[in-house]
Design a protein around this motif. Structure first.
Motif, PDB file in Angstrom:
ATOM      1  N   LYS A 120       1.049  -1.514  -0.227  1.00  0.00           N
ATOM      2  CA  LYS A 120       0.297  -0.119   0.127  1.00  0.00           C
ATOM      3  C   LYS A 120       1.191   1.435  -0.423  1.00  0.00           C
ATOM      4  N   LYS A 121       2.158   0.921   0.583  1.00  0.00           N
ATOM      5  CA  LYS A 121       2.721   2.356   0.193  1.00  0.00           C
ATOM      6  C   LYS A 121       2.710   2.719  -0.513  1.00  0.00           C
ATOM      7  N   GLN A 122       3.268   2.095  -1.456  1.00  0.00           N
ATOM      8  CA  GLN A 122       3.907   2.655  -3.208  1.00  0.00           C
ATOM      9  C   GLN A 122       2.176   3.350  -3.756  1.00  0.00           C
ATOM     10  N   PHE A 123       1.237   3.043  -2.926  1.00  0.00           N
ATOM     11  CA  PHE A 123       0.093   3.612  -3.780  1.00  0.00           C
ATOM     12  C   PHE A 123      -0.533   4.811  -2.580  1.00  0.00           C
ATOM     13  N   PRO A 124       0.574   6.029  -1.914  1.00  0.00           N
ATOM     14  CA  PRO A 124      -0.317   6.383  -1.300  1.00  0.00           C
ATOM     15  C   PRO A 124      -1.166   7.661  -1.475  1.00  0.00           C
TER      16      PRO A 124
ATOM     17  N   VAL B  30      -7.494  14.487 -19.031  1.00  0.00           N
ATOM     18  CA  VAL B  30      -7.041  12.983 -19.740  1.00  0.00           C
ATOM     19  C   VAL B  30      -7.521  12.855 -18.354  1.00  0.00           C
ATOM     20  N   MET B  31      -8.243  11.988 -17.476  1.00  0.00           N
ATOM     21  CA  MET B  31      -8.406  10.978 -16.785  1.00  0.00           C
ATOM     22  C   MET B  31      -7.530  10.238 -16.446  1.00  0.00           C
ATOM     23  N   ALA B  32      -6.571   9.819 -15.681  1.00  0.00           N
ATOM     24  CA  ALA B  32      -5.775   8.997 -15.140  1.00  0.00           C
ATOM     25  C   ALA B  32      -5.944   7.711 -14.111  1.00  0.00           C
ATOM     26  N   ALA B  33      -6.036   6.298 -14.308  1.00  0.00           N
ATOM     27  CA  ALA B  33      -6.108   5.663 -13.131  1.00  0.00           C
ATOM     28  C   ALA B  33      -4.980   4.772 -12.566  1.00  0.00           C
ATOM     29  N   ARG B  34      -4.947   5.361 -10.604  1.00  0.00           N
ATOM     30  CA  ARG B  34      -3.556   4.069 -10.598  1.00  0.00           C
ATOM     31  C   ARG B  34      -4.038   3.124  -9.905  1.00  0.00           C
ATOM     32  N   TYR B  35      -4.148   2.589 -11.334  1.00  0.00           N
ATOM     33  CA  TYR B  35      -4.768   0.686 -10.822  1.00  0.00           C
ATOM     34  C   TYR B  35      -4.732   0.752  -9.443  1.00  0.00           C
ATOM     35  N   GLY B  36      -2.898   0.701  -9.554  1.00  0.00           N
ATOM     36  CA  GLY B  36      -3.182  -0.070  -8.097  1.00  0.00           C
ATOM     37  C   GLY B  36      -2.947   0.130  -6.576  1.00  0.00           C
ATOM     38  N   ARG B  37      -3.383   2.121  -6.568  1.00  0.00           N
ATOM     39  CA  ARG B  37      -3.885   2.412  -5.321  1.00  0.00           C
ATOM     40  C   ARG B  37      -5.480   1.688  -5.448  1.00  0.00           C
ATOM     41  N   ASN B  38      -6.406   1.339  -6.215  1.00  0.00           N
ATOM     42  CA  ASN B  38      -7.526   0.407  -6.079  1.00  0.00           C
ATOM     43  C   ASN B  38      -7.228  -0.875  -5.930  1.00  0.00           C
TER      44      ASN B  38
ATOM     45  N   GLY C 206       2.942   2.294 -18.194  1.00  0.00           N
ATOM     46  CA  GLY C 206       1.214   2.722 -19.088  1.00  0.00           C
ATOM     47  C   GLY C 206       0.099   1.559 -18.181  1.00  0.00           C
ATOM     48  N   LEU C 207       1.306   0.365 -16.868  1.00  0.00           N
ATOM     49  CA  LEU C 207       0.010  -0.012 -16.120  1.00  0.00           C
ATOM     50  C   LEU C 207      -0.308   0.394 -14.929  1.00  0.00           C
ATOM     51  N   LEU C 208       0.831   1.240 -15.146  1.00  0.00           N
ATOM     52  CA  LEU C 208       0.807   2.399 -13.322  1.00  0.00           C
ATOM     53  C   LEU C 208       0.225   2.871 -13.218  1.00  0.00           C
ATOM     54  N   GLU C 209      -0.085   3.824 -14.654  1.00  0.00           N
ATOM     55  CA  GLU C 209      -1.482   4.772 -14.433  1.00  0.00           C
ATOM     56  C   GLU C 209      -1.795   5.173 -15.855  1.00  0.00           C
ATOM     57  N   CYS C 210      -2.814   4.235 -16.644  1.00  0.00           N
ATOM     58  CA  CYS C 210      -3.477   4.801 -17.860  1.00  0.00           C
ATOM     59  C   CYS C 210      -4.625   5.683 -17.977  1.00  0.00           C
ATOM     60  N   SER C 211      -4.874   5.675 -18.971  1.00  0.00           N
ATOM     61  CA  SER C 211      -6.075   7.350 -18.721  1.00  0.00           C
ATOM     62  C   SER C 211      -6.844   6.587 -19.367  1.00  0.00           C
ATOM     63  N   VAL C 212      -7.971   6.501 -18.971  1.00  0.00           N
ATOM     64  CA  VAL C 212      -9.994   5.971 -18.992  1.00  0.00           C
ATOM     65  C   VAL C 212     -10.878   7.432 -18.748  1.00  0.00           C
ATOM     66  N   GLY C 213     -10.490   8.183 -19.370  1.00  0.00           N
ATOM     67  CA  GLY C 213     -11.646   9.365 -19.603  1.00  0.00           C
ATOM     68  C   GLY C 213     -10.831  10.516 -20.119  1.00  0.00           C
ATOM     69  N   GLU C 214     -11.816  11.221 -21.119  1.00  0.00           N
ATOM     70  CA  GLU C 214     -10.917  12.162 -21.724  1.00  0.00           C
ATOM     71  C   GLU C 214     -12.562  13.145 -21.733  1.00  0.00           C
ATOM     72  N   PHE C 215     -12.014  15.036 -21.718  1.00  0.00           N
ATOM     73  CA  PHE C 215     -13.081  15.955 -20.850  1.00  0.00           C
ATOM     74  C   PHE C 215     -12.664  17.251 -21.912  1.00  0.00           C
ATOM     75  N   MET C 216     -13.199  17.822 -22.474  1.00  0.00           N
ATOM     76  CA  MET C 216     -12.947  18.978 -23.404  1.00  0.00           C
ATOM     77  C   MET C 216     -13.441  20.098 -22.883  1.00  0.00           C
ATOM     78  N   ILE C 217     -12.209  21.351 -22.092  1.00  0.00           N
ATOM     79  CA  ILE C 217     -13.385  23.150 -22.168  1.00  0.00           C
ATOM     80  C   ILE C 217     -12.248  23.902 -23.252  1.00  0.00           C
ATOM     81  N   GLY C 218     -13.493  24.843 -22.690  1.00  0.00           N
ATOM     82  CA  GLY C 218     -12.641  25.614 -23.640  1.00  0.00           C
ATOM     83  C   GLY C 218     -13.695  27.280 -23.992  1.00  0.00           C
ATOM     84  N   ASN C 219     -13.759  28.300 -23.962  1.00  0.00           N
ATOM     85  CA  ASN C 219     -13.856  29.121 -23.715  1.00  0.00           C
ATOM     86  C   ASN C 219     -15.409  29.641 -24.588  1.00  0.00           C
ATOM     87  N   PRO C 220     -16.491  29.438 -24.774  1.00  0.00           N
ATOM     88  CA  PRO C 220     -17.799  29.541 -25.222  1.00  0.00           C
ATOM     89  C   PRO C 220     -17.538  30.167 -26.185  1.00  0.00           C
ATOM     90  N   PRO C 221     -18.764  30.749 -27.657  1.00  0.00           N
ATOM     91  CA  PRO C 221     -18.568  31.301 -27.948  1.00  0.00           C
ATOM     92  C   PRO C 221     -19.779  32.275 -27.607  1.00  0.00           C
TER      93      PRO C 221
END
Ligand SMILES: Cc1cc2nc3c(=O)[nH]c(=O)nc-3n(C[C@H](O)[C@H](O)[C@H](O)COP(=O)(O)O)c2cc1C
Length: 395
Positions: free
Chosen positions: A151-155, A312-320, A375-390
């Motif tokens: 567990k100490k590896q994934f504070p 970009v959302m990245a998961a620390r699989y080991g923590r979970n 790649g398997l210690l931290e991997c992307s699992v979701g994406e979200f865009m933001i910007g200044n809207p018209p």
């Protein structure tokens, strides 16, 4: 040969004995079976099956090939070795009772598969669904096969080694006048941006109200599974918060373009690299995935515009997994946390007058190239865009 040639191991309750139907029939494997090594033989399993079939006698392996296609009784009997021929009805009963094989209908679909085939389930989704939706609390499975996690590896707080850190402005309350119910009413996806990009102040507020660490807490103290959890504006199963935010900053007044890690503890951005090729590809992939958007009007005429910032959302699989390896729920809970973050980002962006858009497509490989993480210690699992809207975005 000594001992059992073939046996049935229950994997779910309600295992019932089934026998072959009367008259002419054909049976075949479920289209969802997999064959895996088991001690000194092979094991046939399926997410839909109530039992696993174990073949110990190698002379039975040819049955595997036969049952890929629909077989009549004589064919199954014919591929049994001489000394087992008289047991053909028991072998058929064992295959049918386990649920790894079924009786075919006129279209060649095994009876056990009918609902799944009708609804279009893929093997991967069905296996994931059945694996993570069992009725269980604190179930321990396959412990013998698992390597304990340190567990100490994934504070709880994820400290990254970075090239340089940029403190973000403190959150402001200027121009945040919408009530909660107005925010909920007005939330919508916006995929177009004006020429003037967002600024560091707004980005800072967006991150603060979505993800900053309010408190570190002690979870399940006194139990052997005790661990440190976090409290943030967004909810997370078990307060684990194993999802990290990375920002691909394309354009933002007050911040250099580049790829950054958001430190939710000291509210700063740690730069990992400039906008190198994998980052540009991530931005382009994000823009391209808006072209499938159902609301064409909100996309065109600027269809496929690059966002100001790609989160970009990245998961620390080991923590979970340090909490959930035994329940086998880690990846399911990671995806549920991602959904919770999507909604938080939508609501906070709306409250701040930003253009939000959740995304379905992303590449873990590009994230790996940009971040340099294994790649398997931290991997992307979701994406979200933001910007200044018209200015006409809410008309
Ligand atoms: C998990 C998720 C994935 C999405 N994927 C995409 C996508 O790949 N491209 C896109 O343009 N919009 C995407 N969206 C936005 C949806 O298309 C949008 O929420 C939906 O059309 C309803 O519109 P609304 O958000 O304005 O209510 C996604 C939204 C969510 C929650």
């Amino acid at each position: 040969m000594e001992g059992a040639a073939i046996c049935l191991a229950p994997v779910k309750p309600l295992l019932h004995r089934k026998t072959a139907p009367e008259g002419i029939y054909r049976i075949k494997f479920s289209k969802f079976v997999i064959v895996q090594p088991w001690v000194d033989g092979l094991e046939i399993v399926s997410p839909l099956a109530t039992g696993a079939v174990r073949l110990k006698d190698q002379r039975l392996f040819s049955i595997l090939l036969q049952l890929v296609a629909a077989c009549d009784e004589a064919t199954i009997r014919g591929c049994l070795p001489d000394d087992l021929q008289s047991h053909y009805a028991d072998v058929i009963s064992l295959l049918l009772s386990s649920g790894v094989a079924g009786v075919c209908d006129g279209r060649g679909v095994a009876d056990i598969d009918q609902d799944a085939v009708e609804a279009g389930w893929t093997f991967e989704d069905l296996a994931f669904h059945c694996h993570t939706r069992e009725k269980m609390i604190d179930l321990c499975r396959n412990q013998a096969r698992q390597t304990p996690i340190d567990k100490k590896q994934f504070p709880a707080k994820h400290q990254r080694i970075i090239r340089g850190s940029t403190a973000l402005p403190l959150p402001s309350s200027v121009n945040h006048n919408l009530s909660f119910f107005q925010v909920v009413r007005e939330r919508k996806t916006i995929r177009a941006y004006q020429e003037q990009p967002i600024n560091a102040g707004l980005l800072s507020d967006f991150l603060w109200h979505s993800m900053h660490i309010r408190e570190e807490i002690s979870c399940d103290p006194g139990l052997s599974r005790a661990y440190a959890g976090l409290l943030k504006p967004v909810a997370s199963a078990g307060a684990l918060h194993s999802i990290e935010l990375y920002l691909c900053i394309n354009r933002c007044i007050g911040l250099q373009p580049g790829f950054y890690h958001f430190d939710s503890s000291d509210h700063s951005l740690g730069k990992l690299c400039d906008l190198i090729d994998p980052c540009l590809q991530m931005l382009e992939l994000a823009a391209a995935s808006t072209c499938r958007a159902p609301q064409a009007a909100s996309v065109s005429p600027s269809q496929g515009q690059l966002p100001d910032v790609l989160v970009v959302m990245a998961a620390r699989y080991g923590r979970n997994a340090s909490l959930h390896q035994q329940t086998g729920l880690s990846y399911a809970l990671i995806l549920k946390d991602v959904g919770s973050i999507y909604q938080q980002l939508y609501l906070v962006a709306t409250a701040l007058g930003l253009a939000p858009c959740g995304l379905s497509f992303g590449s873990s490989e590009l994230f790996h190239q940009a971040s340099g993480h294994p790649g398997l210690l931290e991997c992307s699992v979701g994406e979200f865009m933001i910007g200044n809207p018209p200015s006409n975005a809410w008309l």
